[in-house]
Design a protein around this motif. Structure first.
Motif, short mmCIF file in Angstrom:
data_model
loop_
_atom_site.label_atom_id
_atom_site.label_comp_id
_atom_site.label_asym_id
_atom_site.label_seq_id
_atom_site.Cartn_x
_atom_site.Cartn_y
_atom_site.Cartn_z
N THR A 61 -8.07 -4.91 -4.84
CA THR A 61 -9.32 -5.59 -4.55
C THR A 61 -9.95 -5.02 -3.29
OG1 THR A 61 -8.11 -7.23 -3.30
CG2 THR A 61 -8.61 -7.78 -5.56
N ARG A 104 -5.97 -2.94 -10.18
CA ARG A 104 -4.88 -2.72 -9.24
C ARG A 104 -5.21 -3.19 -7.83
NH1 ARG A 104 -0.84 1.02 -9.97
NH2 ARG A 104 0.01 -0.23 -8.30
N ASN A 155 0.84 -1.21 0.00
CA ASN A 155 0.00 0.00 0.00
C ASN A 155 0.87 1.26 0.00
OD1 ASN A 155 -2.39 -1.35 -0.01
ND2 ASN A 155 -2.79 -1.14 2.17
N LEU A 157 -8.94 -5.78 -0.30
CA LEU A 157 -8.92 -6.82 0.74
C LEU A 157 -7.67 -6.74 1.61
CD1 LEU A 157 -10.30 -9.86 -1.27
CD2 LEU A 157 -11.42 -8.63 0.58
N1 LIG Z 1 -0.19 3.87 2.80
C1 LIG Z 1 -1.31 4.35 2.24
N2 LIG Z 1 -1.34 5.61 1.69
C2 LIG Z 1 -2.45 6.09 1.13
N3 LIG Z 1 -3.62 5.41 1.03
C3 LIG Z 1 -3.67 4.17 1.55
C4 LIG Z 1 -2.52 3.58 2.18
N4 LIG Z 1 -2.87 2.35 2.60
C5 LIG Z 1 -4.16 2.18 2.27
N5 LIG Z 1 -4.65 3.26 1.61
C6 LIG Z 1 -6.03 3.43 1.11
O1 LIG Z 1 -6.84 2.40 1.65
C7 LIG Z 1 -7.49 1.69 0.61
C8 LIG Z 1 -7.70 0.26 1.04
O2 LIG Z 1 -6.46 -0.42 1.16
P1 LIG Z 1 -6.42 -2.01 0.98
O3 LIG Z 1 -5.02 -2.47 1.13
O4 LIG Z 1 -7.45 -2.61 1.87
O5 LIG Z 1 -6.92 -2.21 -0.49
P2 LIG Z 1 -6.16 -1.92 -1.86
O6 LIG Z 1 -4.72 -1.67 -1.62
O7 LIG Z 1 -6.91 -0.85 -2.57
O8 LIG Z 1 -6.34 -3.29 -2.64
P3 LIG Z 1 -5.60 -4.68 -2.29
O9 LIG Z 1 -4.73 -4.46 -1.11
O10 LIG Z 1 -6.70 -5.65 -2.01
O11 LIG Z 1 -4.86 -4.98 -3.53
C9 LIG Z 1 -6.59 1.88 -0.60
O12 LIG Z 1 -7.29 1.73 -1.81
C10 LIG Z 1 -6.10 3.31 -0.39
O13 LIG Z 1 -7.05 4.25 -0.82
#
Ligand SMILES: Nc1ncnc2c1ncn2[C@@H]1O[C@H](COP(=O)(O)OP(=O)(O)OP(=O)(O)O)[C@@H](O)[C@H]1O
Ligand SMILES: [Mg+2]
Length: 364
Positions: free
Chosen positions: A308, A306, A248, A310
């Motif tokens: 999900t 990109r 992330n 999750l």
């Molecule tokens: N370090 C970060 N900086 C900015 N936004 C973040 C960060 N971590 C999470 N987010 C936000 O939180 C949302 C959810 O994160 P999550 O890891 O659950 O899903 P994802 O990264 O979108 O998809 P996946 O991890 O399933 O591939 C992200 O789409 C993003 O908008």
């Protein structure tokens, strides 16, 4: 009639009556809730214009024929949201058999449609994961063979320059073999075994994977001192927590930045020992609205291919089952910091090793 209207307003479904000019004649509370248009605004409007319906080709034919149709329709609400409804449509006739109006009952199935799609995607991801696992396995074997032959060649070769070339080849192959080995550990997935583990191993291992796969524009800083309190948990799960948070962070820094992974011993207000893992980035950050939703399953701000949504859901589940807790702080344009607290094995709060984890809401 009042009675009947009250009754019709009880249902969650959108109940609509339209005439043969597609003009809306009746609009219940369910329709107001689903589409956002008040009754007074909807009555008299053309239904196809109002809901931007794309009618199936079978629709008109069916209404002219036996006067009934059931199917899925894609519509747009007042605030521009796309919804999918299961629609049951029936032509109402008078005693002489002349068609009078059309009765419509629309059930909102947008969410189950999305879930269905996500599930299909998750399944194909799982298949892909297995495939990648077996490719990695074969690749690992080939690499072992390459490494073996290069070492033999290096031993035999007398020309210094050729030996240098061979050494470069071997270092590359060794590096790839290490990467593959770690990928394989990951692909094996988690078992439910909780054991006492030394967090520095898990964290350092995860960071090594990151060094191999993250772009060079992201500087990875780690501070993982020796002497961290052991914790009771599952190494595969913990690695996943760290990797999910770091991925992330990477996604939040498309133009590069600094990713820090730090761990330290910590004591909570009530005096119990715990481990603190801090993962911070200098990326895009999050708005307060996004922050309130990040742990929801399937919540993502990323493009469909990109994310999900999750990742953090899984992180939270794992941390909770380790009886830990999560803190997040973030500032738009500046970066984000996740703090993971896990009870130290000796704190009396953690899990007994070998025990099964229950998803306790207990945080401390
Ligand atoms: N370090 C970060 N900086 C900015 N936004 C973040 C960060 N971590 C999470 N987010 C936000 O939180 C949302 C959810 O994160 P999550 O890891 O659950 O899903 P994802 O990264 O979108 O998809 P996946 O991890 O399933 O591939 C992200 O789409 C993003 O908008
Ligand atoms: Mg993620």
């Amino acid at each position: 009639m009042d009675f009947e209207t009250d009754l019709l307003n009880l249902t969650e479904d959108a109940l609509i009556i339209r005439d043969f000019d597609d003009c809306i004649r009746f609009w219940n509370k369910g329709a107001e809730r689903l589409y956002g248009w008040r009754e007074a605004e909807a009555i008299g409007r053309n239904i196809n214009d109002l809901l931007q319906e794309k009618l199936a080709p079978s629709f008109d034919g069916a209404l002219r024929g036996d006067g009934e149709w059931t199917g899925e329709l894609h519509q747009v609400t007042r605030d521009g949201r796309k919804v999918v409804v299961r629609s049951s449509v029936k032509v109402k006739r008078d005693k002489a058999g002349y068609p009078q109006c059309v009765l419509i009952c629309n059930t909102d199935i947008t969410q189950s449609k999305t879930l269905e799609r996500q599930l299909l995607r998750a399944q194909s991801m799982a298949t892909l994961g297995k495939l990648a696992g077996s490719v990695a396995h074969n690749l690992g074997n080939e690499l072992a063979l390459m490494l073996f032959s290069t070492r033999r060649l290096e031993e035999k070769e007398e020309d210094a320059e050729t030996r240098r070339w061979l050494e470069m080849f071997r270092t590359g192959a060794e590096h790839s073999a290490g990467l593959i080995a770690r990928l394989l550990t990951l692909a094996r997935g988690s078992d439910d075994d909780y054991t006492q583990l030394h967090p520095q191993h898990v964290i350092r291992e995860a960071c090594e994977i990151l060094h191999g796969v993250f772009p060079k524009s992201i500087e990875i800083r780690t501070s993982v001192p020796a002497g961290l309190s052991p914790i009771t948990g599952n190494a595969t799960d913990l690695r996943q927590v760290i990797l999910n948070l770091c991925v992330n962070a990477r996604d939040a820094m498309p133009d590069g930045g600094v990713l820090s992974v730090e761990a330290e011993n910590n004591r909570c207000a009530s005096g119990h020992d715990r481990l603190l893992i801090r993962i911070s980035d200098t990326g895009a950050g999050m708005s307060p609205e996004v922050m309130t939703r990040i742990f929801e399953p399937l919540f993502t701000t990323k493009a469909a291919d990109r994310g999900t949504g999750l990742g953090l859901f899984t992180v939270q589940r794992i941390v909770t089952s380790h009886r830990g807790s999560i803190e997040v702080s973030s500032e738009l344009g500046r970066g984000t910091q996740f703090k993971i607290y896990l009870p130290a094995s000796n704190s009396g709060l953690g899990l007994k090793s070998g025990g099964t984890a229950h998803a306790h809401e207990h945080t401390f």
